[in-house]
Design a protein around this motif. Structure first.
Motif, short mmCIF file in Angstrom:
data_model
loop_
_atom_site.label_atom_id
_atom_site.label_comp_id
_atom_site.label_asym_id
_atom_site.label_seq_id
_atom_site.Cartn_x
_atom_site.Cartn_y
_atom_site.Cartn_z
N PRO A 177 9.38 13.62 10.86
CA PRO A 177 9.37 14.70 9.87
C PRO A 177 8.46 14.40 8.68
O PRO A 177 8.25 15.27 7.83
CB PRO A 177 10.84 14.77 9.43
N LYS A 178 7.91 13.17 8.61
CA LYS A 178 7.07 12.81 7.46
C LYS A 178 5.75 13.57 7.53
O LYS A 178 5.00 13.45 8.50
CB LYS A 178 6.81 11.31 7.42
N PRO A 179 5.43 14.35 6.51
CA PRO A 179 4.19 15.15 6.51
C PRO A 179 2.95 14.26 6.69
O PRO A 179 2.83 13.20 6.07
CB PRO A 179 4.19 15.82 5.13
N GLY A 180 2.05 14.71 7.55
CA GLY A 180 0.78 14.02 7.75
C GLY A 180 0.83 12.84 8.70
O GLY A 180 -0.17 12.15 8.87
N TRP A 181 1.97 12.62 9.38
CA TRP A 181 2.08 11.46 10.26
C TRP A 181 2.50 11.81 11.68
O TRP A 181 2.60 10.92 12.52
CB TRP A 181 3.06 10.45 9.66
N LYS A 182 2.73 13.04 11.97
CA LYS A 182 3.13 13.42 13.32
C LYS A 182 1.96 13.27 14.28
O LYS A 182 0.84 13.69 14.00
CB LYS A 182 3.63 14.87 13.34
N ASP A 183 2.22 12.63 15.44
CA ASP A 183 1.21 12.43 16.49
C ASP A 183 0.00 11.66 15.99
O ASP A 183 -1.15 12.00 16.30
CB ASP A 183 0.77 13.76 17.09
N VAL A 184 0.24 10.60 15.23
CA VAL A 184 -0.83 9.73 14.73
C VAL A 184 -0.96 8.52 15.64
O VAL A 184 0.03 7.84 15.94
CB VAL A 184 -0.54 9.28 13.28
N ASP A 185 -2.19 8.25 16.10
CA ASP A 185 -2.46 7.11 16.98
C ASP A 185 -2.64 5.86 16.12
O ASP A 185 -3.76 5.46 15.80
CB ASP A 185 -3.71 7.38 17.81
N PHE A 186 -1.55 5.23 15.77
CA PHE A 186 -1.54 4.08 14.86
C PHE A 186 -2.27 2.90 15.49
O PHE A 186 -3.24 2.36 14.93
CB PHE A 186 -0.09 3.72 14.54
N VAL A 187 -1.81 2.48 16.67
CA VAL A 187 -2.40 1.31 17.31
C VAL A 187 -3.85 1.56 17.68
O VAL A 187 -4.72 0.71 17.48
CB VAL A 187 -1.58 0.91 18.56
N ILE B 107 0.85 -1.18 0.00
CA ILE B 107 0.00 0.00 0.00
C ILE B 107 0.89 1.24 0.00
O ILE B 107 1.73 1.39 0.90
CB ILE B 107 -0.92 0.02 1.24
N PRO B 108 0.75 2.15 -0.97
CA PRO B 108 1.58 3.36 -0.96
C PRO B 108 1.32 4.19 0.29
O PRO B 108 0.18 4.31 0.74
CB PRO B 108 1.11 4.11 -2.22
N THR B 109 2.37 4.75 0.86
CA THR B 109 2.23 5.60 2.04
C THR B 109 1.86 7.00 1.59
O THR B 109 2.68 7.71 0.99
CB THR B 109 3.54 5.64 2.85
N THR B 110 0.61 7.38 1.85
CA THR B 110 0.18 8.74 1.56
C THR B 110 -0.04 9.44 2.91
O THR B 110 0.82 9.40 3.76
CB THR B 110 -1.09 8.74 0.68
N ASN B 111 -1.20 10.06 3.12
CA ASN B 111 -1.47 10.62 4.44
C ASN B 111 -1.95 9.52 5.38
O ASN B 111 -2.34 8.43 4.94
CB ASN B 111 -2.48 11.76 4.35
N SER B 112 -1.94 9.78 6.66
CA SER B 112 -2.23 8.74 7.65
C SER B 112 -3.66 8.22 7.53
O SER B 112 -3.90 7.01 7.63
CB SER B 112 -1.98 9.26 9.06
N GLU B 113 -4.62 9.10 7.33
CA GLU B 113 -6.02 8.68 7.28
C GLU B 113 -6.26 7.73 6.11
O GLU B 113 -6.87 6.67 6.27
CB GLU B 113 -6.93 9.91 7.16
N GLU B 114 -5.78 8.11 4.93
CA GLU B 114 -5.99 7.29 3.74
C GLU B 114 -5.24 5.96 3.84
O GLU B 114 -5.79 4.89 3.53
CB GLU B 114 -5.53 8.05 2.50
N THR B 115 -3.99 6.01 4.29
CA THR B 115 -3.17 4.80 4.35
C THR B 115 -3.74 3.80 5.36
O THR B 115 -3.87 2.61 5.07
CB THR B 115 -1.72 5.15 4.71
N LEU B 116 -4.06 4.27 6.57
CA LEU B 116 -4.57 3.37 7.59
C LEU B 116 -5.94 2.81 7.22
O LEU B 116 -6.27 1.67 7.56
CB LEU B 116 -4.63 4.08 8.94
N GLU B 117 -6.73 3.59 6.49
CA GLU B 117 -8.02 3.08 6.03
C GLU B 117 -7.82 1.89 5.09
O GLU B 117 -8.55 0.89 5.17
CB GLU B 117 -8.80 4.18 5.31
#
Length: 290
Positions: free
Chosen positions: A78-88, A30-40
């Motif tokens: 430093p990756k745009p759109g991924w700072k302070d993302v609640d992955f788990v 899956i290409p890494t884009t923004n966190s919302e789209e990628t995690l979805e």
């Protein structure tokens, strides 16, 4: 039994499903884009399977302390759109199963540690470096990761500058010329104006890269004294490995006893960049059994 694995990288996420024997049954990139789209997309992929556990190995920095309010977060990246993302936490909303959480390099280190055991190697400790888009390392000693306050950041140590590379500032947004800032994949374009894949193996830049990586291997050797150091990632090739071993031997200068360098400074046992997947399977399976 089905176990999910997420190898979360800066350019792509490798999601896989395997079993307790660590055999990959299905896999997707899956290409890494923004966190919302990628995690979805990650969630949609795993919803196809009745998973018993999930293992995640992510780019960082990440919060690994379970007593922290931000456990499971990607933090100051430093990756745009991924700072302070609640992955788990995001995955927990959709999957009521045990989820393990570590860095991408820790996952790879653990995969290589497990594979060494399966290959009947007597490996009690190892360090795994990835030299690719970024640089990082994970360490396993007697089955446990090194680091409790946080995970190691061996990609951001400082090294002595090569005399032919003094005018290169480095590309790390935090430290300029730390190890990552000097040997990560994008440094080829920053130095030479062309991608690493287009740089011939007789170019002097490979000697410069080996000089820095050998210093990192020497630091790791002197601090941790592992049974072996494994190098993965897109920058690593056989020519570079040979140069690293030669530089390491010169720098160490016989100071301490080191195993045969072909076995001590090695490339991964697991082919096709599959170390993190196997590590995730093993860690998640252990969590499931606990």
């Amino acid at each position: 039994m089905l176990i999910g694995s997420v190898e979360a990288g800066g350019t792509k996420f490798i999601c896989a499903v395997g079993n307790e024997d660590y055999r990959v049954l299905d896999k997707v990139s899956i290409p890494t884009t923004n966190s919302e789209e990628t995690l979805e997309k990650v969630i949609d992929y795993f919803k196809q399977f009745d998973l018993d556990a999930i293992g995640i190995a992510s780019f960082g920095p990440i919060e690994i302390r379970k007593n922290s309010k931000k456990y499971g977060f990607i933090t100051n990246t430093p990756k745009p759109g991924w700072k302070d993302v609640d992955f788990v936490g995001t995955l927990k909303k959709h999957f009521d199963v045990p989820i393990t959480w570590t860095t991408d390099v820790n996952g790879s280190a653990y995969g290589e540690y497990v594979m060494s055991t399966l290959a009947n190697e007597k490996t009690n400790s190892l360090v795994y470096y990835t030299i690719g888009t970024g640089v990082g390392a994970g360490a396993v000693v007697n089955g446990d990761f090194v680091g409790s306050l946080g995970h190691p950041e061996m990609g951001h140590v400082f090294v002595k500058r090569h005399p032919d590379d003094l005018n290169f500032k480095g590309i790390c947004p935090f430290h300029d010329d730390c190890l990552e800032g000097l040997v990560a994949g994008p440094t080829f374009e920053a130095r030479l104006g062309k991608k690493g894949a287009d740089v011939t193996l007789d170019d002097h830049v490979w000697d410069i890269m080996a000089w820095y990586i050998a210093q990192a291997a020497m630091q790791t050797t002197l601090i941790i004294r592992p049974d072996k150091i494994v190098f993965g990632g897109g920058v690593i090739n056989d020519t570079l490995m040979s140069k690293i071993r030669n530089q390491f031997k010169k720098m160490m200068n016989g100071y301490i006893d080191i195993p045969n360098l072909n076995q001590y400074l090695t490339r991964p046992l697991i082919k096709d960049n599959g170390s993190a997947n196997l590590g995730n399977f093993a860690l998640a399976y252990q969590e499931l059994k606990a």
